[in-house]
Design a protein around this motif. Structure first.
Motif, short mmCIF file in Angstrom:
data_model
loop_
_atom_site.label_atom_id
_atom_site.label_comp_id
_atom_site.label_asym_id
_atom_site.label_seq_id
_atom_site.Cartn_x
_atom_site.Cartn_y
_atom_site.Cartn_z
N ASP A 26 0.84 -1.20 0.00
CA ASP A 26 0.00 0.00 0.00
C ASP A 26 0.87 1.25 0.00
O ASP A 26 2.10 1.19 0.15
CB ASP A 26 -0.94 0.00 1.21
N LYS A 27 0.24 2.40 -0.17
CA LYS A 27 0.97 3.65 -0.31
C LYS A 27 1.77 3.99 0.95
O LYS A 27 2.81 4.64 0.87
CB LYS A 27 0.00 4.79 -0.63
N GLN A 28 1.27 3.59 2.10
CA GLN A 28 1.94 3.94 3.35
C GLN A 28 3.24 3.16 3.55
O GLN A 28 4.19 3.65 4.15
CB GLN A 28 1.01 3.71 4.55
N SER A 29 3.27 1.93 3.09
CA SER A 29 4.42 1.07 3.36
C SER A 29 5.36 0.89 2.17
O SER A 29 6.48 0.39 2.35
CB SER A 29 3.94 -0.32 3.81
N VAL A 30 4.94 1.30 0.98
CA VAL A 30 5.75 1.02 -0.20
C VAL A 30 7.10 1.72 -0.14
O VAL A 30 8.14 1.14 -0.48
CB VAL A 30 4.98 1.41 -1.49
N GLN A 31 7.12 2.96 0.35
CA GLN A 31 8.39 3.68 0.42
C GLN A 31 9.31 3.08 1.47
O GLN A 31 10.54 3.06 1.30
CB GLN A 31 8.15 5.16 0.70
N ILE A 32 8.74 2.57 2.56
CA ILE A 32 9.55 1.91 3.59
C ILE A 32 10.22 0.66 3.01
O ILE A 32 11.41 0.42 3.23
CB ILE A 32 8.69 1.55 4.80
N VAL A 33 9.45 -0.12 2.25
CA VAL A 33 10.00 -1.33 1.63
C VAL A 33 11.09 -0.98 0.63
O VAL A 33 12.13 -1.64 0.56
CB VAL A 33 8.88 -2.14 0.96
N GLU A 34 10.86 0.09 -0.13
CA GLU A 34 11.88 0.54 -1.09
C GLU A 34 13.19 0.89 -0.38
O GLU A 34 14.27 0.49 -0.83
CB GLU A 34 11.37 1.76 -1.86
N ASN A 35 13.09 1.60 0.72
CA ASN A 35 14.29 1.99 1.46
C ASN A 35 15.03 0.78 2.02
O ASN A 35 16.27 0.73 2.04
CB ASN A 35 13.93 2.96 2.58
N GLU A 36 14.26 -0.20 2.51
CA GLU A 36 14.89 -1.41 3.04
C GLU A 36 15.61 -2.18 1.93
O GLU A 36 16.73 -2.68 2.14
CB GLU A 36 13.82 -2.30 3.68
N ILE A 37 14.98 -2.27 0.76
CA ILE A 37 15.61 -2.97 -0.37
C ILE A 37 16.88 -2.26 -0.80
O ILE A 37 17.91 -2.88 -1.06
CB ILE A 37 14.62 -3.10 -1.53
N GLN A 38 16.81 -0.92 -0.87
CA GLN A 38 17.98 -0.16 -1.29
C GLN A 38 19.13 -0.33 -0.29
O GLN A 38 20.29 -0.45 -0.69
CB GLN A 38 17.62 1.32 -1.43
N ALA A 39 18.82 -0.36 0.99
CA ALA A 39 19.86 -0.55 2.00
C ALA A 39 20.51 -1.93 1.84
O ALA A 39 21.74 -2.07 1.97
CB ALA A 39 19.26 -0.40 3.39
N SER A 40 19.68 -2.95 1.56
CA SER A 40 20.23 -4.29 1.36
C SER A 40 21.10 -4.34 0.11
O SER A 40 22.16 -5.00 0.11
CB SER A 40 19.09 -5.31 1.24
N ILE A 41 20.69 -3.67 -0.95
CA ILE A 41 21.49 -3.65 -2.18
C ILE A 41 22.84 -2.98 -1.94
O ILE A 41 23.88 -3.46 -2.39
CB ILE A 41 20.71 -2.93 -3.31
#
Length: 200
Positions: A26-41
């Motif tokens: 959803d819109k509220q969590s999508v940016q959080i997930v993006e940031n977590e993925i970017q940190a892992s990358i």
């Protein structure tokens, strides 16, 4: 090297799994997930630098295979980085379209709304200017054709006049020498040369 490779390989698969959940977030969590993925990358890229150093220190009979495995991991994480950026770009474009649609739906238009009339007037003026330019080019091309046709007609007329003069001269019995002089003079009149001033 092997424990670090296995740990990095596992992390790549975890990111791939989380990338699949981005589309349904959803819109509220999508940016959080993006940031977590970017940190892992970012963390994987750091580990890959370490793995490249370790692979170069492997025994000669294992070094080539170790480098190939690290290169494959690097390719996989680069692909994940590109996929994440593409998703972010699509999300931003979609959110902008939604904002513009909401602004349009919530806006109250009036008959004297300058914001709606000015763009239309500018578009009409632009189209009108384009049409005038096209008409002007058509007129120039037509004028050019008419000038060329006029020059062709004049050339044919002059040729006919010259032929009549020569025919009349033949009828009057003028010699060939006189005829050549007449033709030479006609050529000189057509192509005049600038003679030097004898007074100098």
């Amino acid at each position: 090297m092997e424990p670090l490779y296995q740990q990095t390989h596992k992390q790549v698969h975890e990111i791939q799994s989380r990338m699949g959940r981005l589309e349904t977030a959803d819109k509220q969590s999508v940016q959080i997930v993006e940031n977590e993925i970017q940190a892992s990358i970012d963390q994987i890229f750091s580990r890959l630098e370490r793995l490249e150093i370790l692979s170069s220190k492997e025994p000669p009979n294992k070094r080539q295979n170790a480098k190939l495995r690290v290169d494959q991991l690097k390719y996989d994480v680069q692909h994940l980085q590109t996929a994440l950026r593409n998703f972010q770009h699509r999300r931003h474009a979609r959110e902008q379209q939604e904002r513009q649609r909401e602004e349009l739906l919530s806006r109250t238009f009036t008959t004297n709304d300058s914001d709606t009339t000015i763009p239309m007037d500018e578009s009409l003026q632009f189209n009108s200017s384009l049409q005038k330019v096209h008409h002007g080019m058509d007129d120039l091309i037509l004028d050019g054709h008419n000038i060329l046709d006029g020059l062709r007609t004049q050339r044919l007329t002059l040729k006919g006049t010259q032929k009549k003069i020569l025919d009349i001269a033949n009828m009057l019995g003028l010699s060939n020498t006189v005829m050549r002089l007449i033709e030479k003079r006609a050529f000189q009149d057509k192509h005049p040369r600038i003679l030097p001033d004898s007074t100098l």
